[in-house]
Design a protein around this motif. Sequence first.
Motif, PDB file in Angstrom:
ATOM      1  N   PHE A 177       0.831  -1.197   0.000  1.00  0.00           N
ATOM      2  CA  PHE A 177       0.000   0.000   0.000  1.00  0.00           C
ATOM      3  C   PHE A 177       0.870   1.254   0.000  1.00  0.00           C
ATOM      4  O   PHE A 177       0.617   2.203  -0.757  1.00  0.00           O
ATOM      5  N   ILE A 178       1.915   1.246   0.818  1.00  0.00           N
ATOM      6  CA  ILE A 178       2.854   2.376   0.844  1.00  0.00           C
ATOM      7  C   ILE A 178       3.489   2.569  -0.524  1.00  0.00           C
ATOM      8  O   ILE A 178       3.602   3.697  -1.034  1.00  0.00           O
ATOM      9  N   GLU A 179       3.911   1.468  -1.132  1.00  0.00           N
ATOM     10  CA  GLU A 179       4.533   1.549  -2.453  1.00  0.00           C
ATOM     11  C   GLU A 179       3.559   2.115  -3.487  1.00  0.00           C
ATOM     12  O   GLU A 179       3.927   2.952  -4.325  1.00  0.00           O
ATOM     13  N   ALA A 180       2.298   1.670  -3.427  1.00  0.00           N
ATOM     14  CA  ALA A 180       1.305   2.157  -4.380  1.00  0.00           C
ATOM     15  C   ALA A 180       1.027   3.647  -4.194  1.00  0.00           C
ATOM     16  O   ALA A 180       0.942   4.405  -5.179  1.00  0.00           O
ATOM     17  N   LEU A 181       0.883   4.086  -2.948  1.00  0.00           N
ATOM     18  CA  LEU A 181       0.686   5.515  -2.689  1.00  0.00           C
ATOM     19  C   LEU A 181       1.870   6.335  -3.199  1.00  0.00           C
ATOM     20  O   LEU A 181       1.694   7.400  -3.807  1.00  0.00           O
ATOM     21  N   ALA A 182       3.081   5.815  -2.939  1.00  0.00           N
ATOM     22  CA  ALA A 182       4.279   6.524  -3.381  1.00  0.00           C
ATOM     23  C   ALA A 182       4.357   6.570  -4.902  1.00  0.00           C
ATOM     24  O   ALA A 182       4.737   7.603  -5.481  1.00  0.00           O
ATOM     25  N   ASP A 183       4.006   5.469  -5.550  1.00  0.00           N
ATOM     26  CA  ASP A 183       4.002   5.463  -7.015  1.00  0.00           C
ATOM     27  C   ASP A 183       3.047   6.521  -7.558  1.00  0.00           C
ATOM     28  O   ASP A 183       3.361   7.225  -8.531  1.00  0.00           O
ATOM     29  N   ALA A 184       1.879   6.630  -6.931  1.00  0.00           N
ATOM     30  CA  ALA A 184       0.918   7.643  -7.367  1.00  0.00           C
ATOM     31  C   ALA A 184       1.480   9.047  -7.161  1.00  0.00           C
ATOM     32  O   ALA A 184       1.308   9.936  -8.025  1.00  0.00           O
ATOM     33  N   ALA A 193      11.967   9.608  -2.931  1.00  0.00           N
ATOM     34  CA  ALA A 193      12.307   9.496  -1.504  1.00  0.00           C
ATOM     35  C   ALA A 193      11.276  10.211  -0.639  1.00  0.00           C
ATOM     36  O   ALA A 193      10.867   9.711   0.416  1.00  0.00           O
ATOM     37  N   ASP A 194      10.830  11.387  -1.083  1.00  0.00           N
ATOM     38  CA  ASP A 194       9.818  12.128  -0.332  1.00  0.00           C
ATOM     39  C   ASP A 194       8.484  11.387  -0.350  1.00  0.00           C
ATOM     40  O   ASP A 194       7.752  11.372   0.659  1.00  0.00           O
ATOM     41  N   MET A 198       6.494  10.330   3.002  1.00  0.00           N
ATOM     42  CA  MET A 198       5.134  10.827   3.227  1.00  0.00           C
ATOM     43  C   MET A 198       4.159   9.671   3.459  1.00  0.00           C
ATOM     44  O   MET A 198       3.369   9.683   4.416  1.00  0.00           O
ATOM     45  N   ALA A 199       4.201   8.679   2.587  1.00  0.00           N
ATOM     46  CA  ALA A 199       3.269   7.561   2.691  1.00  0.00           C
ATOM     47  C   ALA A 199       3.497   6.764   3.974  1.00  0.00           C
ATOM     48  O   ALA A 199       2.543   6.381   4.669  1.00  0.00           O
TER      49      ALA A 199
END
Length: 257
Positions: A177-184, A193-194, A198-199
């Motif tokens: 989920f963190i990876e998906a939010l960061a990808d978005a 990195a930010d 953030m996520a």
Amino acid sequence: MKVGFIGFGNMAQALAAGLAASGALQPGQIGACARDRAKLHRNTEPHGFLAFDDAAGVAGFADVVVVAVKPYQVEAVLAPVKGMLAGKVVVSVAAGMTFDRYEEILAPGTHHLSTIPNTPVAVCEGIVVCERRHSLSDGEWRQVEALFSKIVVTVDTAQLGIAGTVCGCGPAFVAMFIEALADAAVKHGIVRADAYRMASQMVVGTGKLQLATGQHPAVMKDAVCSPGGTTIVGVGELERKRFRGAVIDAIDAIEGK
């Protein structure tokens, strides 16, 4: 107090790191053994943990012995040292190894507890799910509770598997989920990195808020969803894509394998 690990894979390393990071133990109070000696030294020496040749070395060193080998290995690994373990506190982190099974394996009267921790114990934010049935004294239980986790949850034997699945497998789902939010976020111009920071902090903060307030997650969700606002649009899309159903299906798939 000294803690020794029989087996030093990812979970044992996470527990050891958490013990040292929390200040509960000094590195020299933590030791381990493992079949791969070279890998064991790579994973112990940089942290100041002690490396032992075998389970007997760990049993002779430790007051609390953590059994952290694969479930199918437990009986064979403990057989040569079960006499030495009779005066120790034995804590299992081997999935599926319950109180009754250890009663068959260990010497009569050995004090033992079966648990399923998760990897965030490495940063003192983990959960240790414990089988309610155990043979520790009240004092030993308090010691283990203080040592191993910020949150200790006790469940009946029948619920140990599902609790372990939610807490043990859940970090992988949250990481996705963190990876998906960061990808978005990256897709819309945020530096990678930010985006991860953030996520990840959002997940940490949301979890801590729920624990601190005890609010139902639905109430927390509703508090962010203003009428006609942006968040409810995203919630609606997640519902259309079966977000919650997919999570439940993943747990069901694990339990049914």
